[in-house]
Design a protein around this motif. Structure first.
Motif, mmCIF file in Angstrom:
data_model
loop_
_atom_site.group_PDB
_atom_site.id
_atom_site.type_symbol
_atom_site.label_atom_id
_atom_site.label_comp_id
_atom_site.label_asym_id
_atom_site.label_seq_id
_atom_site.Cartn_x
_atom_site.Cartn_y
_atom_site.Cartn_z
ATOM 1 N N ILE A 249 0.849 -1.191 0.000
ATOM 2 C CA ILE A 249 0.000 0.000 0.000
ATOM 3 C C ILE A 249 0.883 1.239 0.000
ATOM 4 N N ALA A 250 0.762 2.055 -1.035
ATOM 5 C CA ALA A 250 1.551 3.285 -1.142
ATOM 6 C C ALA A 250 0.797 4.483 -0.581
ATOM 7 N N GLN A 251 -0.482 4.564 -0.857
ATOM 8 C CA GLN A 251 -1.314 5.658 -0.339
ATOM 9 C C GLN A 251 -2.707 5.112 -0.090
ATOM 10 N N ILE A 252 -3.330 5.579 0.980
ATOM 11 C CA ILE A 252 -4.665 5.076 1.310
ATOM 12 C C ILE A 252 -5.460 6.182 1.993
ATOM 13 N N GLU A 253 -6.735 6.220 1.694
ATOM 14 C CA GLU A 253 -7.645 7.212 2.272
ATOM 15 C C GLU A 253 -8.844 6.481 2.876
ATOM 16 N N TYR A 254 -9.184 6.874 4.090
ATOM 17 C CA TYR A 254 -10.355 6.301 4.764
ATOM 18 C C TYR A 254 -11.267 7.454 5.167
ATOM 19 N N HIS A 322 3.520 12.194 7.913
ATOM 20 C CA HIS A 322 3.234 12.129 6.483
ATOM 21 C C HIS A 322 1.745 11.919 6.204
ATOM 22 N N ALA A 323 0.919 12.017 7.223
ATOM 23 C CA ALA A 323 -0.523 11.818 7.077
ATOM 24 C C ALA A 323 -1.246 13.111 7.447
ATOM 25 N N PHE A 324 -2.524 13.167 7.110
ATOM 26 C CA PHE A 324 -3.318 14.316 7.513
ATOM 27 C C PHE A 324 -4.790 13.940 7.522
ATOM 28 N N VAL A 340 -5.855 10.564 5.367
ATOM 29 C CA VAL A 340 -5.005 10.243 4.227
ATOM 30 C C VAL A 340 -3.615 9.903 4.745
ATOM 31 N N SER A 341 -3.084 8.782 4.316
ATOM 32 C CA SER A 341 -1.746 8.361 4.727
ATOM 33 C C SER A 341 -0.902 8.068 3.499
ATOM 34 N N ARG A 360 -7.716 -0.661 8.359
ATOM 35 C CA ARG A 360 -9.113 -0.239 8.496
ATOM 36 C C ARG A 360 -9.459 0.029 9.964
ATOM 37 N N GLU A 361 -9.080 -0.872 10.848
ATOM 38 C CA GLU A 361 -9.422 -0.710 12.267
ATOM 39 C C GLU A 361 -8.743 0.521 12.861
ATOM 40 N N ARG A 362 -7.483 0.739 12.522
ATOM 41 C CA ARG A 362 -6.767 1.894 13.074
ATOM 42 C C ARG A 362 -7.328 3.195 12.537
ATOM 43 N N PHE A 363 -7.579 3.256 11.254
ATOM 44 C CA PHE A 363 -8.096 4.487 10.648
ATOM 45 C C PHE A 363 -9.526 4.762 11.091
#
Length: 538
Positions: A249-254, A322-324, A340-341, A360-363
């Motif tokens: 996983i390079a970038q992921i948004e929840y 590196h997240a926001f 966004v990470s 998923r659980e952490r986000f």
């Protein structure tokens, strides 16, 4: 999250959370290192010398195959234009594919981009092996292919393949597209616009579909399209070398989406959240939302800003390494909180696709905590008994503390400075507070001295609005002090200032008989303000 639902449950139609954008790297494990590439050509292919021509031949073979694939399937293929978003360019073909209810590749774009490659050099000094070459990794600019696909499981997706060894692949997925395919398969009605579901017949089924996106489903579809569209290898090469892809996983948004029954409260709620967020969301609060503590070893930034993106709507952002976290209301249709990470190591999570459930659980926990913090900020109401109690002196033991007046400018200035005290983790000393107050409000030492500040700090501490940081002479607002500071500042900035200005310039006359709804409302507001003044003066 429960507090947010309690505050605005009457305005909300439904709430759901899901993955939004997911960017995955696909590494060809058998050809990811120089020594493996050399072994592949020597032992499997049977080439004695690994030269530039040998590597270029693999690139040319793949490029010729892509051109033939596009020609045989009548798929448009062209170079991407500068200044034009690729998604906007291929959107008409995507809609045409959706109307026809067909699946497969519908467009191919070529782009010159940076990517990982290998360089071959001859040793500077002769060696015993005349065929010896030095193979090293490098980054260079070469052709990448963007395959735009409509998948029967994941919906619209993009596969980018590098045309040079090690043929790294990048996959662009969207969780909302997967949910859409699941709801269509279950024949559940919905309305989806702007990458969000605005109406659905079964909210539980919507959330269940979002939770079904698993590593197994993603891997199965990525393996399928990589086999079809990726670089080609012979049966001999596949049997003697592991050519499976490792997905990271390079970038992921929840995102957590709040769908309101009506449009009118969305903008005001977002506007108030931005104002409170800029005041309240200090460094220690951001760290608390992300589940960590601020310390000297923390790398990266902790900051909050309000940005304006290309679509024209404003976005509130809270940065952590590196997240926001970001919040925005889009086209007055929905309110979204999104995490966004760009590096899962910030959360001590692994990047492998198999760890998607842990992500998923952490986000989900972080976005839930963010919504709860916002609900606490928004749950600030004018409590006139509280203002009356603060205005009265109190006695604790043998010490008598004077009252705090709402109209005292010294208190207002001090509370505003202390409310922005998140830059110092250990609290502020009296000298630091004094320096910031006089510099912020352009005061002199004679007008506001250090002894006056200590007197005000003593009052705030006596009323429980201020607390000491351990045994140090450093101060910060207590939880009660934060609520009172917000109440005081909002009362002055949002109520007293505008209404006082209007009263000095146009005061309603009691004998005047209003002839419009606006005049009637103005008279009522003037009467209510007078009642507030009478209560405060009592």
């Amino acid at each position: 999250m429960d507090l947010f639902a309690q505050l605005f449950g009457g305005l909300l139609a439904f709430v759901y959370h899901c993955f939004d954008r997911i960017v995955i790297y696909g590494y060809l494990s058998g050809l990811s290192r120089p020594e493996r590439v050399v072994n592949f050509f020597h032992q499997v292919v049977g080439v004695p010398v690994v030269s530039r021509e040998i590597l270029s031949q693999r690139t040319a073979d793949y490029q010729n195959w892509v051109e033939a694939f596009a020609r045989n399937h009548r798929i448009p293929i062209e170079w991407a234009e500068k200044g034009v978003r690729k998604e906007d360019h291929v959107l008409p073909w995507q809609r045409r594919m959706a109307r026809a209810d067909s699946y497969g590749v519908y467009y191919i774009l070529k782009s010159m981009e940076q990517g990982p490659t290998f360089r071959v050099t001859v040793p500077k000094y002769p060696t015993k092996d005349a065929n010896y070459r030095i193979l090293a990794r490098q980054r260079s600019r070469f052709t990448h292919y963007y395959f735009y696909i409509r998948d029967e499981t994941l919906g619209p997706m993009v596969l980018r393949v590098a045309s040079f060894l090690p043929f790294q692949a990048t996959y662009y997925l969207n969780g909302h597209s997967f949910i859409e395919q699941e709801l269509n398969r279950a024949r559940i009605g919905f309305r989806k616009t702007d990458n969000a579901f605005l109406a659905v017949d079964d909210v539980a089924a919507l959330q269940a579909a979002a939770d079904r996106l698993s590593p197994e489903i993603i891997r199965q579809r990525l393996d399928y399209w990589t086999l079809i569209l990726g670089p080609k290898f012979s049966a001999k090469e596949r049997s003697r070398l592991n050519l499976s892809r490792f997905y990271a996983i390079a970038q992921i948004e929840y995102c957590r989406n709040f769908i309101f029954k009506r449009h009118f409260p969305i903008h005001k709620l977002f506007e108030r959240s931005c104002e409170l967020g800029l005041w309240r969301l200090t460094g220690d609060k951001i760290a608390a939302i992300f589940g960590t503590r601020v310390n000297r070893r923390l790398c990266g930034k902790l900051a909050t800003i309000i940005d304006r993106v290309e679509h024209g709507h404003h976005v509130f952002r809270a940065y952590f390494k590196h997240a926001f976290l970001k919040q925005y209301e889009k086209f007055a249709t929905y309110l979204r909180n999104e995490l966004v990470s760009n590096n899962l190591a910030d959360f001590h999570l692994r990047k492998g696709l198999d760890h998607l459930q842990a992500v998923r659980e952490r986000f989900l926990t972080i976005t839930d905590r963010f919504a709860s913090f916002q609900a606490q900020w928004l749950n600030v109401h004018v409590d006139f008994p509280l203002l009356q109690r603060l205005a009265l002196p109190i006695t604790i033991g043998a010490v008598r503390y004077p009252g705090i007046k709402l109209h005292d400018p010294r208190v207002i200035r001090l509370l505003e400075v202390l409310l922005h005290g998140g830059g110092h983790v250990g609290g502020w000393s009296a000298k630091q507070i004094h320096q910031i107050v006089i510099s912020t409000f352009h005061l002199s030492d004679r007008r506001y001295g250090i002894n006056q500040l200590r007197y005000d700090l003593r009052k705030l501490k006596g009323h429980g609005l201020l607390q000491r940081d351990g045994s140090r002479y450093a101060y910060r607002l207590s939880p009660k002090g934060v609520q009172v500071a917000l109440l005081f500042l909002f009362f002055h900035k949002r109520l007293c200032g505008p209404l006082a200005n209007s009263r000095f310039h146009h005061r309603p006359v009691a004998r005047h008989q209003p002839h419009s709804k606006l005049e009637t409302a103005y008279h009522r507001a003037d009467k209510a303000i007078q009642q507030i003044v009478d209560l405060l003066a009592a």
